[in-house]
Write a protein that holds these residues in place. Sequence first.
Motif, PDB file in Angstrom:
ATOM      1  N   LYS A 248      -6.962 -15.421   9.620  1.00 12.62           N
ATOM      2  CA  LYS A 248      -7.208 -13.982   9.795  1.00 12.62           C
ATOM      3  C   LYS A 248      -6.546 -13.433  11.058  1.00 12.62           C
ATOM      4  N   VAL A 249      -6.325 -14.289  12.026  1.00 12.69           N
ATOM      5  CA  VAL A 249      -5.552 -13.858  13.193  1.00 12.69           C
ATOM      6  C   VAL A 249      -4.111 -13.615  12.737  1.00 12.69           C
ATOM      7  N   ILE A 250      -3.615 -14.588  12.008  1.00  8.42           N
ATOM      8  CA  ILE A 250      -2.219 -14.565  11.578  1.00  8.42           C
ATOM      9  C   ILE A 250      -1.923 -13.445  10.578  1.00  8.42           C
ATOM     10  N   ASP A 251      -2.850 -13.202   9.654  1.00  7.68           N
ATOM     11  CA  ASP A 251      -2.549 -12.157   8.654  1.00  7.68           C
ATOM     12  C   ASP A 251      -2.867 -10.765   9.206  1.00  7.68           C
ATOM     13  N   GLY A 252      -3.299 -10.704  10.455  1.00  2.00           N
ATOM     14  CA  GLY A 252      -3.492  -9.414  11.109  1.00  2.00           C
ATOM     15  C   GLY A 252      -4.848  -8.785  10.862  1.00  2.00           C
ATOM     16  N   SER A 253      -5.634  -9.359   9.952  1.00  2.00           N
ATOM     17  CA  SER A 253      -6.868  -8.671   9.573  1.00  2.00           C
ATOM     18  C   SER A 253      -7.929  -8.715  10.670  1.00  2.00           C
ATOM     19  N   LEU A 254      -7.934  -9.753  11.491  1.00  2.00           N
ATOM     20  CA  LEU A 254      -8.993  -9.869  12.500  1.00  2.00           C
ATOM     21  C   LEU A 254      -8.906  -8.761  13.548  1.00  2.00           C
ATOM     22  N   HIS A 255      -7.693  -8.512  14.007  1.00  2.00           N
ATOM     23  CA  HIS A 255      -7.540  -7.502  15.057  1.00  2.00           C
ATOM     24  C   HIS A 255      -6.620  -6.364  14.637  1.00  2.00           C
ATOM     25  N   ASN A 256      -6.464  -6.200  13.327  1.00  2.00           N
ATOM     26  CA  ASN A 256      -5.701  -5.072  12.828  1.00  2.00           C
ATOM     27  C   ASN A 256      -4.282  -5.005  13.416  1.00  2.00           C
ATOM     28  N   LYS A 257      -3.521  -6.053  13.188  1.00  2.00           N
ATOM     29  CA  LYS A 257      -2.160  -6.137  13.737  1.00  2.00           C
ATOM     30  C   LYS A 257      -1.156  -5.507  12.793  1.00  2.00           C
ATOM     31  N   LYS A 258      -0.142  -4.884  13.377  1.00  2.00           N
ATOM     32  CA  LYS A 258       0.849  -4.191  12.554  1.00  2.00           C
ATOM     33  C   LYS A 258       1.982  -5.114  12.111  1.00  2.00           C
ATOM     34  N   LEU A 259       2.195  -6.162  12.854  1.00  2.00           N
ATOM     35  CA  LEU A 259       3.323  -7.045  12.533  1.00  2.00           C
ATOM     36  C   LEU A 259       2.780  -8.462  12.429  1.00  2.00           C
TER      37      LEU A 259
ATOM     38  N   PHE B 273       3.429  -6.041  25.477  1.00  7.06           N
ATOM     39  CA  PHE B 273       4.694  -6.174  24.745  1.00  7.06           C
ATOM     40  C   PHE B 273       4.930  -4.932  23.870  1.00  7.06           C
ATOM     41  N   LEU B 274       6.191  -4.582  23.678  1.00  9.42           N
ATOM     42  CA  LEU B 274       6.516  -3.459  22.795  1.00  9.42           C
ATOM     43  C   LEU B 274       6.156  -3.810  21.344  1.00  9.42           C
ATOM     44  N   ASP B 275       6.086  -2.777  20.516  1.00 13.93           N
ATOM     45  CA  ASP B 275       5.605  -2.955  19.139  1.00 13.93           C
ATOM     46  C   ASP B 275       6.446  -3.895  18.286  1.00 13.93           C
ATOM     47  N   ASN B 276       7.728  -3.997  18.594  1.00 13.81           N
ATOM     48  CA  ASN B 276       8.561  -4.868  17.757  1.00 13.81           C
ATOM     49  C   ASN B 276       8.743  -6.257  18.377  1.00 13.81           C
ATOM     50  N   VAL B 277       7.777  -6.655  19.196  1.00 14.21           N
ATOM     51  CA  VAL B 277       7.761  -8.037  19.707  1.00 14.21           C
ATOM     52  C   VAL B 277       6.607  -8.766  19.038  1.00 14.21           C
ATOM     53  N   ILE B 278       6.868  -9.979  18.599  1.00 13.51           N
ATOM     54  CA  ILE B 278       5.796 -10.825  18.091  1.00 13.51           C
ATOM     55  C   ILE B 278       5.903 -12.162  18.829  1.00 13.51           C
ATOM     56  N   VAL B 279       4.785 -12.635  19.330  1.00 12.79           N
ATOM     57  CA  VAL B 279       4.806 -13.877  20.095  1.00 12.79           C
ATOM     58  C   VAL B 279       4.589 -15.040  19.124  1.00 12.79           C
ATOM     59  N   GLN B 280       5.499 -15.978  19.181  1.00 15.62           N
ATOM     60  CA  GLN B 280       5.469 -17.100  18.226  1.00 15.62           C
ATOM     61  C   GLN B 280       4.817 -18.318  18.876  1.00 15.62           C
TER      62      GLN B 280
END
Length: 701
Positions: A424-435, A348-355
């Motif tokens: 930690k998945v959701i706040d991005g810290s586990l896998h270093n997510k940008k969004l 997925f492109l960077d400005n896509v987030i899967v809900q």
Amino acid sequence: SNGYDLWLGYRQIENENLLNEYVNTLSYIHLEGDSETLKVTKKELIKGLMAMLGKNVPFKNLENSTNSLIVANSKKLSSSILEKVNDDLKELNKDGFIIKTIRIGKNKHTVITSNDDVGVLYGVFNFLRLMQQNKSITNLSIVDSPKLDVRMLNHWDNMDRTVERGFAGFSLWNWHTLPDYIDQRYIDYARANASIGINGTALTNVNANALVLTPHYLEKVKALADVFRPYGIKVYLTARFSAPIEIGGLDTADPLNADVQEWWNNKTKEIYDLIPDFGGFLVKANSEGQPGPQNYNRNHVDGANMMAKSLAPYKGIVMWRAFVYSEHDSTDRAKQAYSEFVPYDGQFLDNVIVQVKNGAIDFQPREPFHPMFGAMPKTPLMMEFQITKEYLGFATHLAFLPKLYEEVLSADTYRKGKGSTVAKVIDGSLHNKKLTGMAGVSNIGNDINWTGHPFGQADWYGFGRLAWNPHLSAESIADEWIRSTFSNDEKFIGPVKKMMLESREMVVNYMNPLGLHHIFDTGHHYGPGPWVGNLSRPEWNPVYYHKADENGIGFDRTETGSNALEQYAPELAAMWGNLDTCPEIDLLWFHHLAWDYTLKDGNTLWDGMALKYQKGVDDVQNMVTTWEAMKPYIDSQRHNQVSMLLKIQLKEAKWWRNACMLYFQTFSKMDFPEGMEKPDKTLEHYKSLKFPFAPGIRPRW
Ligand code: BDP
């Protein structure tokens, strides 16, 4: 009180010492800046302080003769103040704030500041909340930032103002009188959301109507966006995938077709011309009959990326929902979203987030966390919780949902070893997510108290607090909410907090104990319907989920069954797969067991199930009693409303117990155990109940 003020009904401070402390600390306010956001910040301060202190606190320029409250964006702070908060400022994320007591000469000043104006507003709301909770404010040192970027409500509001799965009246959005008529409700809605840090709202149902994207309606959307902007809230829209056909006159919506891409590019530009800070699109595609890329033999990546390309120049995002389950693969609905989406990780492109919904089926009273969390290290995933109680008693039952949210967020995915929680998945810290983000399906309607049940406000409040910080505890949220909404009297707080914290488990017990799920009556989901088995798609039927027969009950998701367990980390697959280690709260979610299977307490499964249903009923009875004793502490209007609702809840808890136990008895052929109150009606009676006008029902499209 009619409850309209929510948790913002600032009450006069009763404790004299505390009042003196507050008055001394806040002899005047120095507020810098006059942006729209700081204007509403100022208004809130005036309103809150006037109500709590019973007097106006003057606004003045900074002087060094008395203690003051300094409220400003960090860029406007004088150097002597800046140097005292500079280190803290560096720690802030976007919209984070500082509330700090500093000394200059012999005076103490309380500084509320942020690098963003909206952060200043959040700081002020937090400061007022401290006072609402009667906390001391003489020595503060708070540095707080949102842990998630997108903190939003999803309204499942239709354009005719009905609300899918909404139980608190009609939609707030009056499309007919917009854009010229601005209902005070819109402003109060924005205020309430800003007070808990919510910064986005998707106005329309995920089962979308393309008309909202036409110029006539976009004008109206713009009017709402203008109202929400000062409060830091962005507007999002649900985008119907077939809109290029329905309102664009094209003959396809194929995401790889150049005309289709161009149509979305133009549409997006048109939106941004009206609403420069538009948030983006929320999309339900190829799910429950909604159109999507698969209609053209394309996939979710093709669909999401096509929209993402249109939005990227404006920094908008696509929230692409993973709530999919196909009618062609009915072995186990719980496995389908993972199977369909995980292979696309990284595409997925960077400005896509899967809900992703919190569980793999659908907002049940209890579900193990969704296996997609932690399984897509290269794709931003946002949480979707349901605040409206489609499966937890509508707006009639008291079930404090932050307890459910907390359970999911603190669940360990083990994807990077122990401690890899969903939070930690959701706040991005586990896998270093940008969004990062969290969405809550709104429980708000035009009822005078917004949520129907006075305690439904706590679910909205708690959702917002957890979207700000998914590591907060449900206990602390309940405490804050009770104090801000009702009373600081410990004699009230203790029993009411206990009742709230236990309430969700009560609902689980009297509806879906021991891992049962989706045994609701069909269509409206009001009340029990475990017997329903005649719907066209197998996985729409309750019998598909409980699989009761003469041998036993439960859905085998181990290796001998659907093996949904293989979608979890090996540690979890082993834990849930083994009857010795599988927690009994999830037992029938993962296992099909004989009626006389022995539970940990020595009871047979049949007896244990009966006693859980009974416990649910008994606990509601206790809640009724507890609440009656709370009468002296709050206004009679809200007390009485809750009393009436709790009595309905008790009646319905008994209905659930009776209907389910009578039905399951036709398979187990066992007697009800001692300790379970015997049903006073027959199974036929319960089966005959029909509710064609139950609220919130999904419209036929
Ligand atoms: C289910 C609801 C249905 C929604 C669907 C969804 O019953 O009304 O449209 O979820 O989330 O829970 O799209």
